[in-house]
Design a protein around this motif. Structure first.
Motif, PDB file in Angstrom:
ATOM      1  N   SER A  35       0.841  -1.190   0.000  1.00 46.50           N
ATOM      2  CA  SER A  35       0.000   0.000   0.000  1.00 46.50           C
ATOM      3  C   SER A  35       0.876   1.241   0.000  1.00 46.50           C
ATOM      4  O   SER A  35       1.590   1.500   0.971  1.00 46.50           O
ATOM      5  CB  SER A  35      -0.913  -0.004   1.230  1.00 46.50           C
ATOM      6  N   VAL A  36       0.858   1.989  -1.097  1.00 49.65           N
ATOM      7  CA  VAL A  36       1.605   3.250  -1.175  1.00 49.65           C
ATOM      8  C   VAL A  36       0.708   4.354  -0.629  1.00 49.65           C
ATOM      9  O   VAL A  36      -0.329   4.663  -1.203  1.00 49.65           O
ATOM     10  CB  VAL A  36       2.025   3.564  -2.624  1.00 49.65           C
ATOM     11  N   VAL A  37       1.113   4.936   0.502  1.00 47.71           N
ATOM     12  CA  VAL A  37       0.249   5.896   1.190  1.00 47.71           C
ATOM     13  C   VAL A  37       0.743   7.334   1.084  1.00 47.71           C
ATOM     14  O   VAL A  37       0.087   8.260   1.567  1.00 47.71           O
ATOM     15  CB  VAL A  37       0.084   5.513   2.677  1.00 47.71           C
ATOM     16  N   ASN A  75       0.823   7.923   7.423  1.00 49.05           N
ATOM     17  CA  ASN A  75       0.162   6.625   7.591  1.00 49.05           C
ATOM     18  C   ASN A  75       1.037   5.466   7.150  1.00 49.05           C
ATOM     19  O   ASN A  75       0.543   4.374   6.856  1.00 49.05           O
ATOM     20  CB  ASN A  75      -1.149   6.608   6.799  1.00 49.05           C
ATOM     21  N   ALA A  76       2.346   5.683   7.120  1.00 46.94           N
ATOM     22  CA  ALA A  76       3.266   4.666   6.591  1.00 46.94           C
ATOM     23  C   ALA A  76       3.917   3.851   7.699  1.00 46.94           C
ATOM     24  O   ALA A  76       4.181   4.352   8.789  1.00 46.94           O
ATOM     25  CB  ALA A  76       4.343   5.334   5.747  1.00 46.94           C
ATOM     26  N   ASP A  77       4.189   2.590   7.381  1.00 49.97           N
ATOM     27  CA  ASP A  77       4.988   1.738   8.258  1.00 49.97           C
ATOM     28  C   ASP A  77       6.477   1.889   7.937  1.00 49.97           C
ATOM     29  O   ASP A  77       7.316   1.866   8.836  1.00 49.97           O
ATOM     30  CB  ASP A  77       4.600   0.263   8.065  1.00 49.97           C
ATOM     31  N   VAL A  78       6.773   2.018   6.644  1.00 52.29           N
ATOM     32  CA  VAL A  78       8.164   2.046   6.182  1.00 52.29           C
ATOM     33  C   VAL A  78       8.379   3.206   5.215  1.00 52.29           C
ATOM     34  O   VAL A  78       7.527   3.479   4.358  1.00 52.29           O
ATOM     35  CB  VAL A  78       8.539   0.712   5.489  1.00 52.29           C
ATOM     36  N   TRP A  79       9.515   3.875   5.360  1.00 53.72           N
ATOM     37  CA  TRP A  79       9.926   4.966   4.473  1.00 53.72           C
ATOM     38  C   TRP A  79      11.015   4.440   3.535  1.00 53.72           C
ATOM     39  O   TRP A  79      11.971   3.809   3.983  1.00 53.72           O
ATOM     40  CB  TRP A  79      10.460   6.128   5.307  1.00 53.72           C
ATOM     41  N   HIS A  97       8.648  12.611  13.735  1.00 50.68           N
ATOM     42  CA  HIS A  97       7.293  13.108  13.971  1.00 50.68           C
ATOM     43  C   HIS A  97       6.240  12.235  13.297  1.00 50.68           C
ATOM     44  O   HIS A  97       5.102  12.667  13.096  1.00 50.68           O
ATOM     45  CB  HIS A  97       7.187  14.545  13.455  1.00 50.68           C
ATOM     46  N   THR A  98       6.608  11.010  12.934  1.00 49.72           N
ATOM     47  CA  THR A  98       5.677  10.079  12.301  1.00 49.72           C
ATOM     48  C   THR A  98       5.693   8.747  13.045  1.00 49.72           C
ATOM     49  O   THR A  98       6.465   8.551  13.975  1.00 49.72           O
ATOM     50  CB  THR A  98       6.054   9.821  10.825  1.00 49.72           C
ATOM     51  N   ARG A  99       4.853   7.829  12.597  1.00 47.78           N
ATOM     52  CA  ARG A  99       4.810   6.496  13.206  1.00 47.78           C
ATOM     53  C   ARG A  99       5.802   5.525  12.558  1.00 47.78           C
ATOM     54  O   ARG A  99       5.932   4.370  12.991  1.00 47.78           O
ATOM     55  CB  ARG A  99       3.403   5.923  13.080  1.00 47.78           C
TER      56      ARG A  99
END
Length: 277
Positions: A35-37, A75-79, A97-99
């Motif tokens: 999923s590309v968010v 809303n990403a798990d991985v960058w 500043h993200t999850r």
């Protein structure tokens, strides 16, 4: 063995989505069922009015590029970042500043201080960093290390790389990665064994050093070879990339692997289960 089945629930945000590699990464993520968010592009680069999926030649995602990594990775798990050193480091800082807990870095041309910054970021993030995400190249790295360790200093080591005319860093990150593997096989660091370019009247080869040759032409995706030569024979290990999608495929494997890992700095050897020595 590598697992080509990736978790469809994994969400990724991708840096530089309008660039050549960024588009490949988006396409690779979509093709792998991820999923590309979100995605970023540098201010003034754009296009910011086009859908990220459309830029990648895939289905519409309902997402356009933004300049802010925090917004893109909300809303990403991985960058996933294959951009430029300064942009990659700025994004790593913004990810506080993200999850996001997992990062895949394919950016090349990093200086020693910049590598140190990435290592510090790995104290809070799980980071897979590699000069090349091709499965074949990483196997070549392992073979280079083994060959250098088995063949003594009487064998010269020369690394040749060819890339497209637009590539800005030289030698390539992959060539340096292969040089580091060769140096490790010799029980030393590349900094101590790397030969300066052969140029000028006093350019005799120094025994035991590792030489590099660079070619830039046309639209070559990537060619790398490692030659080990004695007075009686030469052994050459080589790799030719036929499709830029190979790098995106490896990056998606890394993204799936790094998700949920504890903070630390990892490489493709970890992802693929290849030996480090």
């Amino acid at each position: 063995m590598t697992d080509t089945t990736l978790p469809s629930a994994l969400s990724v945000a991708i840096a530089g989505v309008a660039g050549r590699m960024g588009r490949q990464l988006v396409a690779g993520a979509i093709d792998a069922g991820l999923s590309v968010v979100g995605g970023t592009e540098a201010p003034g680069s754009g296009p910011f009015d086009r859908d990220i999926g459309e830029l990648a030649g895939r289905r519409l995602l309902g997402i356009r590029p933004v300049t802010d990594p925090v917004s893109a990775a909300a809303n990403a798990d991985v960058w996933i970042d294959f951009t430029r050193p300064a942009a990659t480091l700025a994004a790593l800082d913004a990810l506080k500043h993200t999850r996001v807990s997992g990062v895949v870095i394919g950016t090349t041309g990093l200086s020693a201080p910049q590598d140190a910054e990435i290592a510090r970021a790995a104290e809070r993030l799980a980071i897979v960093k590699a000069g090349n995400f091709s499965v074949g190249i990483n196997l070549l790295q392992a073979l280079t290390r083994m060959a250098a360790s088995r063949l003594g200093e009487g064998w010269d080591i020369e690394i040749l790389e060819t890339h497209h005319r637009r590539k800005v860093d030289a030698p390539s990150g992959t060539a340096l990665m292969l040089g580091e593997a060769a140096a490790e096989g010799r029980g030393a660091s590349l900094d101590t064994l790397r030969s300066p370019p052969y140029d000028g009247p006093d350019s005799a080869r120094v025994p035991g050093q590792i030489g590099f040759s660079v070619r830039r032409m046309g639209d070559v995706i990537g060619e790398h070879s490692v030659s080990l030569g004695s007075d009686m024979e030469i052994v050459t290990l080589s790799h030719l990339a036929l499709d830029r999608a190979v790098f995106a495929h490896g990056a998606m494997q890394a993204a799936a692997w790094v998700n949920g890992r504890k903070p630390g700095l990892y490489g493709m050897n970890d992802v693929l289960g290849l030996p480090d020595s």
